[in-house]
Design a protein around this motif. Structure first.
Motif, PDB file in Angstrom:
ATOM      1  N   GLU A 137       0.829  -1.202   0.000  1.00 22.29           N
ATOM      2  CA  GLU A 137       0.000   0.000   0.000  1.00 22.29           C
ATOM      3  C   GLU A 137       0.865   1.255   0.000  1.00 22.29           C
ATOM      4  N   TYR A 138       2.018   1.195   0.664  1.00 26.42           N
ATOM      5  CA  TYR A 138       2.897   2.351   0.742  1.00 26.42           C
ATOM      6  C   TYR A 138       3.508   2.635  -0.629  1.00 26.42           C
ATOM      7  N   VAL A 139       3.218   3.778  -1.180  1.00 27.11           N
ATOM      8  CA  VAL A 139       3.705   4.319  -2.458  1.00 27.11           C
ATOM      9  C   VAL A 139       3.617   3.315  -3.610  1.00 27.11           C
ATOM     10  N   HIS A 140       2.652   2.387  -3.534  1.00 25.87           N
ATOM     11  CA  HIS A 140       2.429   1.420  -4.617  1.00 25.87           C
ATOM     12  C   HIS A 140       3.677   0.596  -4.932  1.00 25.87           C
ATOM     13  N   ALA A 141       4.517   0.363  -3.931  1.00 24.47           N
ATOM     14  CA  ALA A 141       5.741  -0.410  -4.158  1.00 24.47           C
ATOM     15  C   ALA A 141       5.394  -1.845  -4.556  1.00 24.47           C
ATOM     16  N   THR A 142       6.223  -2.426  -5.400  1.00 27.36           N
ATOM     17  CA  THR A 142       6.054  -3.809  -5.859  1.00 27.36           C
ATOM     18  C   THR A 142       7.363  -4.556  -5.686  1.00 27.36           C
ATOM     19  N   ARG A 143       7.242  -5.783  -5.233  1.00 25.43           N
ATOM     20  CA  ARG A 143       8.426  -6.615  -5.030  1.00 25.43           C
ATOM     21  C   ARG A 143       8.190  -7.998  -5.640  1.00 25.43           C
ATOM     22  N   PHE A 144       9.213  -8.555  -6.285  1.00 20.74           N
ATOM     23  CA  PHE A 144       9.137  -9.895  -6.855  1.00 20.74           C
ATOM     24  C   PHE A 144      10.175 -10.793  -6.185  1.00 20.74           C
ATOM     25  N   ILE A 145       9.750 -11.977  -5.766  1.00 23.37           N
ATOM     26  CA  ILE A 145      10.653 -12.996  -5.234  1.00 23.37           C
ATOM     27  C   ILE A 145      10.621 -14.168  -6.208  1.00 23.37           C
ATOM     28  N   HIS A 146      11.705 -14.381  -6.935  1.00 24.69           N
ATOM     29  CA  HIS A 146      11.760 -15.445  -7.938  1.00 24.69           C
ATOM     30  C   HIS A 146      12.078 -16.782  -7.257  1.00 24.69           C
ATOM     31  N   THR A 147      11.224 -17.780  -7.491  1.00 23.25           N
ATOM     32  CA  THR A 147      11.401 -19.098  -6.867  1.00 23.25           C
ATOM     33  C   THR A 147      11.566 -20.192  -7.926  1.00 23.25           C
ATOM     34  N   ASN A 148      12.007 -19.816  -9.111  1.00 23.66           N
ATOM     35  CA  ASN A 148      12.150 -20.783 -10.213  1.00 23.66           C
ATOM     36  C   ASN A 148      13.577 -21.289 -10.377  1.00 23.66           C
ATOM     37  N   GLY A 149      14.436 -20.999  -9.391  1.00 24.58           N
ATOM     38  CA  GLY A 149      15.804 -21.503  -9.438  1.00 24.58           C
ATOM     39  C   GLY A 149      16.784 -20.643 -10.192  1.00 24.58           C
ATOM     40  N   THR A 150      16.361 -19.511 -10.731  1.00 25.85           N
ATOM     41  CA  THR A 150      17.283 -18.641 -11.454  1.00 25.85           C
ATOM     42  C   THR A 150      18.178 -17.891 -10.463  1.00 25.85           C
ATOM     43  N   PRO A 151      19.445 -17.629 -10.834  1.00 24.21           N
ATOM     44  CA  PRO A 151      20.374 -16.953  -9.926  1.00 24.21           C
ATOM     45  C   PRO A 151      20.222 -15.440  -9.980  1.00 24.21           C
ATOM     46  N   HIS A 152      20.910 -14.770  -9.057  1.00 24.20           N
ATOM     47  CA  HIS A 152      21.008 -13.317  -9.124  1.00 24.20           C
ATOM     48  C   HIS A 152      21.700 -12.908 -10.420  1.00 24.20           C
ATOM     49  N   PRO A 153      21.353 -11.770 -10.987  1.00 19.92           N
ATOM     50  CA  PRO A 153      22.067 -11.303 -12.185  1.00 19.92           C
ATOM     51  C   PRO A 153      23.524 -11.013 -11.854  1.00 19.92           C
ATOM     52  N   PRO A 154      24.424 -11.116 -12.831  1.00 13.56           N
ATOM     53  CA  PRO A 154      25.851 -10.899 -12.561  1.00 13.56           C
ATOM     54  C   PRO A 154      26.153  -9.444 -12.234  1.00 13.56           C
ATOM     55  N   GLY A 155      27.217  -9.259 -11.451  1.00 15.51           N
ATOM     56  CA  GLY A 155      27.661  -7.919 -11.118  1.00 15.51           C
ATOM     57  C   GLY A 155      26.836  -7.291 -10.030  1.00 15.51           C
ATOM     58  N   HIS A 156      27.343  -6.203  -9.474  1.00 18.12           N
ATOM     59  CA  HIS A 156      26.556  -5.469  -8.481  1.00 18.12           C
ATOM     60  C   HIS A 156      25.663  -4.461  -9.184  1.00 18.12           C
ATOM     61  N   ILE A 157      24.389  -4.417  -8.759  1.00 15.29           N
ATOM     62  CA  ILE A 157      23.408  -3.490  -9.324  1.00 15.29           C
ATOM     63  C   ILE A 157      22.808  -2.684  -8.176  1.00 15.29           C
ATOM     64  N   ASP A 158      22.751  -1.382  -8.306  1.00 15.38           N
ATOM     65  CA  ASP A 158      22.180  -0.525  -7.261  1.00 15.38           C
ATOM     66  C   ASP A 158      20.668  -0.449  -7.424  1.00 15.38           C
ATOM     67  N   TRP A 159      19.952  -1.257  -6.660  1.00 14.74           N
ATOM     68  CA  TRP A 159      18.492  -1.235  -6.674  1.00 14.74           C
ATOM     69  C   TRP A 159      17.971  -0.836  -5.299  1.00 14.74           C
ATOM     70  N   TRP A 160      16.851  -0.124  -5.304  1.00  7.73           N
ATOM     71  CA  TRP A 160      16.226   0.270  -4.036  1.00  7.73           C
ATOM     72  C   TRP A 160      15.747  -0.953  -3.257  1.00  7.73           C
ATOM     73  N   MET A 161      15.231  -1.956  -3.965  1.00 10.45           N
ATOM     74  CA  MET A 161      14.638  -3.119  -3.318  1.00 10.45           C
ATOM     75  C   MET A 161      15.526  -4.362  -3.414  1.00 10.45           C
ATOM     76  N   GLY A 162      16.699  -4.231  -3.995  1.00 11.26           N
ATOM     77  CA  GLY A 162      17.558  -5.382  -4.158  1.00 11.26           C
ATOM     78  C   GLY A 162      16.984  -6.399  -5.139  1.00 11.26           C
ATOM     79  N   ASP A 163      17.634  -7.533  -5.240  1.00 10.81           N
ATOM     80  CA  ASP A 163      17.179  -8.637  -6.091  1.00 10.81           C
ATOM     81  C   ASP A 163      16.919  -9.841  -5.204  1.00 10.81           C
ATOM     82  N   SER A 164      15.708 -10.414  -5.283  1.00 13.76           N
ATOM     83  CA  SER A 164      15.270 -11.473  -4.364  1.00 13.76           C
ATOM     84  C   SER A 164      15.132 -12.808  -5.083  1.00 13.76           C
ATOM     85  N   ARG A 165      15.819 -13.832  -4.568  1.00  8.71           N
ATOM     86  CA  ARG A 165      15.742 -15.190  -5.104  1.00  8.71           C
ATOM     87  C   ARG A 165      15.391 -16.130  -3.960  1.00  8.71           C
TER      88      ARG A 165
END
Length: 261
Positions: A137-165
């Motif tokens: 509800e807060y600022v319409h934020a959206t988050r995805f948690i991938h559970t299909n076995g795919t890895p984090h993308p390579p390299g460091h990426i500056d994201w507000w919400m990070g990358d969730s596996r």
């Protein structure tokens, strides 16, 4: 007494004892089991629903007294201690002194993780075998948690919400989160992190209406060791419950274009 009578009496006594044991067992309440939770078609605990914390961690994740606009609260940090490095502790104290303007949330930035999970606003989970989607509800934020076995993308990426596996360990959803920027705090008390933040979250559905949420925090640039927070997420049960809107920018004139004279 004849042998036949003795044998008959033994059988009767045995039957009575068995009946008493059966009745006693029936009176013992069944203990809760991990299987006594809603499940998806693939057998995983079903986290679908609208959830919210009932604590004051968004203001301060440690024990704290009431202040103006801040409810008193019990901390959610294990041992109530955050193991800051000396320089980082000085920065945290500086953040606290300047929290009215320095807190990224005060600028309507995304709160980041794990802070968004314990903001005083509800959020909704949609679950499929390959992905969990969280709508906040807060600022319409959206988050995805991938559970299909795919890895984090390579390299460091500056994201507000990070990358969730995520992956399932028994009935617990374990989520590894990396690739953060350094622009968010843990709370309004100035607790902070660097872009090296690494989270491991654990979601355990203990019954149909409660999720135990544990998160281990690691950041070698700020803390001397990993540390942990734990809390309960509660399911909203109200009739016709739904997410509404809280758009931070709408309430702050600083972000509005000037009205022509």
């Amino acid at each position: 007494m004849r042998p036949q009578s003795i044998g008959s009496m033994s059988m009767i006594v045995g039957a009575v004892v068995l009946l008493v044991l059966i009745r006693a067992a029936a009176q013992v309440p069944a203990s809760p089991r991990a299987t006594d939770v809603p499940r998806t078609q693939d057998g995983k605990p079903d986290l679908t629903g609208i959830w919210r914390v009932m604590n004051s961690a968004a203001w301060d994740i440690q024990d704290h007294q009431a202040r103006k606009g801040v409810p008193a609260g019990m901390g959610v940090v294990e041992g109530n201690e955050i193991p800051y490095q000396p320089a980082a502790l000085a920065k945290k104290r500086e953040n606290f002194q300047n929290r009215e303007t320095a807190d990224p949330e005060a600028k309507c930035y995304l709160p980041g993780l794990p802070r968004l999970m314990y903001m005083p606003f509800p959020f909704q989970i949609f679950q499929t075998p390959a992905k969990l989607t969280m709508l906040f509800e807060y600022v319409h934020a959206t988050r995805f948690i991938h559970t299909n076995g795919t890895p984090h993308p390579p390299g460091h990426i500056d994201w507000w919400m990070g990358d969730s596996r995520g992956r399932w360990e028994g009935d617990t959803l374990v989520v590894d989160v990396v690739d953060f920027n350094d622009q968010t705090w843990f709370d309004r008390a100035g607790n902070f992190h660097s872009d090296q933040l690494h989270l491991v979250e654990r979601y355990t559905l203990t019954d149909s209406d409660h999720i135990t949420y544990d998160v281990t925090v690691e950041d070698p640039q700020v803390f001397t060791r990993p540390w942990r927070m734990s809390m309960v997420l509660y399911r909203h049960k109200e009739k016709n419950v739904q997410l509404l809107e809280y758009e931070c920018y709408a309430f702050d004139n600083e972000f509005h274009a000037p009205v022509p004279n």
